[in-house]
Scaffold this motif. Structure first.
Motif, PDB file in Angstrom:
ATOM      1  N   SER A 153      -0.792   0.635  -8.201  1.00  0.00           N
ATOM      2  CA  SER A 153      -1.319  -0.388  -7.146  1.00  0.00           C
ATOM      3  C   SER A 153      -1.756  -1.539  -7.041  1.00  0.00           C
ATOM      4  O   SER A 153      -1.724  -1.867  -8.074  1.00  0.00           O
ATOM      5  N   ASN A 154      -1.055  -1.894  -6.162  1.00  0.00           N
ATOM      6  CA  ASN A 154      -0.901  -3.895  -6.315  1.00  0.00           C
ATOM      7  C   ASN A 154      -2.482  -3.647  -4.817  1.00  0.00           C
ATOM      8  O   ASN A 154      -2.313  -4.910  -4.172  1.00  0.00           O
ATOM      9  N   ALA A 155      -3.541  -3.290  -4.679  1.00  0.00           N
ATOM     10  CA  ALA A 155      -4.267  -3.190  -4.199  1.00  0.00           C
ATOM     11  C   ALA A 155      -5.469  -2.825  -4.369  1.00  0.00           C
ATOM     12  O   ALA A 155      -5.848  -1.982  -5.414  1.00  0.00           O
ATOM     13  N   VAL A 156      -6.725  -3.858  -4.737  1.00  0.00           N
ATOM     14  CA  VAL A 156      -8.229  -2.772  -5.076  1.00  0.00           C
ATOM     15  C   VAL A 156      -7.959  -1.683  -4.564  1.00  0.00           C
ATOM     16  O   VAL A 156      -8.395  -1.193  -3.425  1.00  0.00           O
ATOM     17  N   GLY A 157      -9.256  -0.287  -5.487  1.00  0.00           N
ATOM     18  CA  GLY A 157      -9.504   0.281  -4.642  1.00  0.00           C
ATOM     19  C   GLY A 157      -8.436   1.439  -4.737  1.00  0.00           C
ATOM     20  O   GLY A 157      -8.660   2.435  -4.529  1.00  0.00           O
ATOM     21  N   ALA A 158      -7.138   1.169  -4.815  1.00  0.00           N
ATOM     22  CA  ALA A 158      -5.706   2.538  -4.700  1.00  0.00           C
ATOM     23  C   ALA A 158      -5.269   2.769  -5.742  1.00  0.00           C
ATOM     24  O   ALA A 158      -5.325   2.695  -6.633  1.00  0.00           O
ATOM     25  N   ALA A 159      -5.571   4.431  -5.950  1.00  0.00           N
ATOM     26  CA  ALA A 159      -4.835   5.018  -6.535  1.00  0.00           C
ATOM     27  C   ALA A 159      -3.032   4.232  -7.436  1.00  0.00           C
ATOM     28  O   ALA A 159      -2.257   4.267  -6.305  1.00  0.00           O
TER      29      ALA A 159
END
Length: 63
Positions: A13-19
């Protein structure tokens, strides 16, 4: 990048909080194992994937 059918692909994942996503390569459409790959994810969803630098190819687990 080089893969064969049955390899697993781990998409970080390249987004905080995304799995992260993990799927199985079910078709290799490029020449000599190169992308694009058709990937089946655990929920049954399939997509055509052109992997980027956030992807890792993992060989299938040995029994």
């Amino acid at each position: 990048m080089h893969a064969t059918i049955g390899d697993r692909i781990h998409v970080h994942s390249n987004a905080v909080g995304a799995a992260d996503r993990v799927g199985e390569i079910v078709e290799v459409r490029g020449r000599d194992g190169t992308p694009p790959y058709r990937v089946r994810y655990s929920d049954g969803h399939e997509s055509l994937l052109y992997p980027g630098p956030d992807c890792v190819i993992e060989p299938p687990a040995r029994a």
